[in-house]
Write a protein that holds these residues in place. Structure first.
Motif, PDB file in Angstrom:
ATOM      1  N   ARG A  60       0.822  -1.201   0.000  1.00  0.00           N
ATOM      2  CA  ARG A  60       0.000   0.000   0.000  1.00  0.00           C
ATOM      3  C   ARG A  60       0.867   1.266   0.000  1.00  0.00           C
ATOM      4  O   ARG A  60       1.939   1.299   0.619  1.00  0.00           O
TER       5      ARG A  60
ATOM      6  N   PRO B 120      -2.967   5.074   4.736  1.00  0.00           N
ATOM      7  CA  PRO B 120      -3.159   4.608   3.355  1.00  0.00           C
ATOM      8  C   PRO B 120      -3.934   5.637   2.517  1.00  0.00           C
ATOM      9  O   PRO B 120      -4.661   6.489   3.042  1.00  0.00           O
TER      10      PRO B 120
ATOM     11  N   GLU C 131       4.134   0.964   2.757  1.00  0.00           N
ATOM     12  CA  GLU C 131       3.655   0.451   4.043  1.00  0.00           C
ATOM     13  C   GLU C 131       4.738  -0.358   4.752  1.00  0.00           C
ATOM     14  O   GLU C 131       4.781  -0.420   5.980  1.00  0.00           O
TER      15      GLU C 131
ATOM     16  N   ASP D  77      -6.489  -1.827  -4.937  1.00  0.00           N
ATOM     17  CA  ASP D  77      -6.870  -3.125  -4.371  1.00  0.00           C
ATOM     18  C   ASP D  77      -8.382  -3.195  -4.162  1.00  0.00           C
ATOM     19  O   ASP D  77      -9.134  -2.262  -4.471  1.00  0.00           O
TER      20      ASP D  77
ATOM     21  N   TYR E 196      -7.796   1.045  -2.070  1.00  0.00           N
ATOM     22  CA  TYR E 196      -6.533   1.704  -1.734  1.00  0.00           C
ATOM     23  C   TYR E 196      -5.520   1.513  -2.863  1.00  0.00           C
ATOM     24  O   TYR E 196      -5.516   0.482  -3.558  1.00  0.00           O
TER      25      TYR E 196
ATOM     26  N   VAL F 157      -2.024   0.600  -4.365  1.00  0.00           N
ATOM     27  CA  VAL F 157      -0.967  -0.331  -3.993  1.00  0.00           C
ATOM     28  C   VAL F 157       0.043  -0.413  -5.130  1.00  0.00           C
ATOM     29  O   VAL F 157      -0.257  -0.077  -6.279  1.00  0.00           O
TER      30      VAL F 157
END
Length: 367
Positions: A215, A224, A241, A343, A347, A349
């Motif tokens: 993320r 995020p 992340e 995703d 979010y 990614v």
């Protein structure tokens, strides 16, 4: 001269201008007064000038300082190869510190400090300290004067007691010689990785997340980002992340951040002229490395009207519509693009890492 001024010859023949209030000036055209030369104060002898045992003691002190410099350089060389990169310890007032960095910094500091202290003590105790007066002369010197200068330098070496104090001469040579080794080692081995694959590998690589997409997180909030949060013309400074794992472990955090910094921007998809850049983005939202390909400054200035990214250090300019190709400045290659997707939760990614090295382009010269 006004009506209230009068002139009269002074005692030395110079004209004196006078007013009703008295004498105000005297012409020095024919009478030049010179300041009396005060001469030099009496020279004060040092203990080492008259006592050979004191001179020997000073010699040993200087040699000890040069010896400590050599010891510091040797500790640096040993620590560079022996102390593990990942070794850390708690430093009061600072927190978790790298053991190798601390040992290298302290040992190198002691090495150069001891050279300086030894040189100062040598000058204060053994080198000549008599006061001299030298009249100014024309810059162009005759061959005879230059020969005298060379002789003077040679005489200075003798006056500094180098021939009489071989212990100082040899320890100074050893200290300077060993001190050069850590500096050369730093230059040769610590300017950065020479493996191109290592430069391509950042913590955007899914291997740092058990093979799963990573993320995109706001920097520094580490929250995020959803695609709907990125509006046209908006700019996000992004970290992966996976950085949180490095923060929790306290290992190589700065190195990881330096290579992984990304800038996320959304513009009209029709403005993107390169198909690969479109495919690697989402609805005009694209992500590129923030690290300038010139010398590694942070590219963080976005001109919304022209869609240009600007590096503030040396004004390298990258065209976002042309896959961040260089249109001005000293940078030699485009900013690497980070492929992004959305995703199931909406979010953003990154399904893979960079496909080329990030940062300065020095690695290209290694091929």
């Amino acid at each position: 001269m006004n009506d209230n001024e009068t002139t009269a010859p002074g005692e030395s023949g110079a004209l004196v201008s006078a007013t009703p209030g008295g004498v105000v000036a005297q012409s020095q055209a024919d009478a030049v007064d010179r300041f009396e030369n005060p001469g030099l104060p009496p020279h004060v002898h040092r203990l080492a000038d008259d006592d050979e045992s004191a001179a020997k003691r000073a010699e040993r002190q200087v040699a000890t300082m040069f010896g400590l410099s050599m010891l510091g350089a040797l500790v640096f060389l040993v620590a560079y190869f022996v102390v593990p990169d990942e070794s850390t310890f708690y430093f009061p007032g600072i927190g978790i510190a790298s053991t190798q960095n601390v040992v290298l910094g302290v040992s190198l500091g002691i090495s150069i400090l001891m050279i300086g202290l030894g040189a100062v003590h040598w000058a204060k105790t053994l080198m000549p300290d008599t006061e001299v007066v030298e009249e100014r002369h024309l810059q162009a010197s005759s061959p005879e004067d230059r020969a005298k200068a060379v002789a003077s330098v040679s005489k200075g070496g003798e006056a500094a007691q180098l021939p009489r104090r071989p212990l100082i001469k040899y320890t100074l040579g050893g200290a300077l010689g060993l001190f050069a080794l850590p500096l050369g080692l730093q230059v040769a081995g610590s300017l950065g990785p020479t493996d191109v694959e290592e430069l391509k590998t950042t913590i955007w690589d899914p291997s740092y997340n058990d093979g799963k997409p990573i993320r995109l997180m706001r920097d520094p909030e580490m929250t995020p980002i959803k695609l709907e949060d990125v509006t046209n013309g908006s700019v996000f400074h992004v970290m992966p992340e996976t950085l949180q794992k490095f923060i929790d472990e306290g290992k190589h955090v700065l190195e990881a951040k330096a290579k992984a910094a990304v800038i996320l921007i959304r513009l009209d998809p029709e403005l993107i002229k390169v198909q690969k850049a479109r495919d690697w983005g989402v609805d005009g939202t694209v992500a590129y490395s923030k690290i300038c390909t010139h010398v590694g400054c942070a590219v963080g200035l976005y001109e919304q009207q022209t869609h240009h990214l600007l590096c503030p250090c040396h004004q390298s300019t990258f065209d976002l519509t042309e896959d961040c190709t260089v249109i001005f400045g000293p940078a030699k290659r485009p900013l690497p693009q980070l492929k992004i997707q959305v995703d199931d939760a909406g979010y953003l990614v990154a399904p893979q890492g960079f496909d080329q090295p990030v940062g300065p382009s020095f690695w290209e010269r290694l091929r």
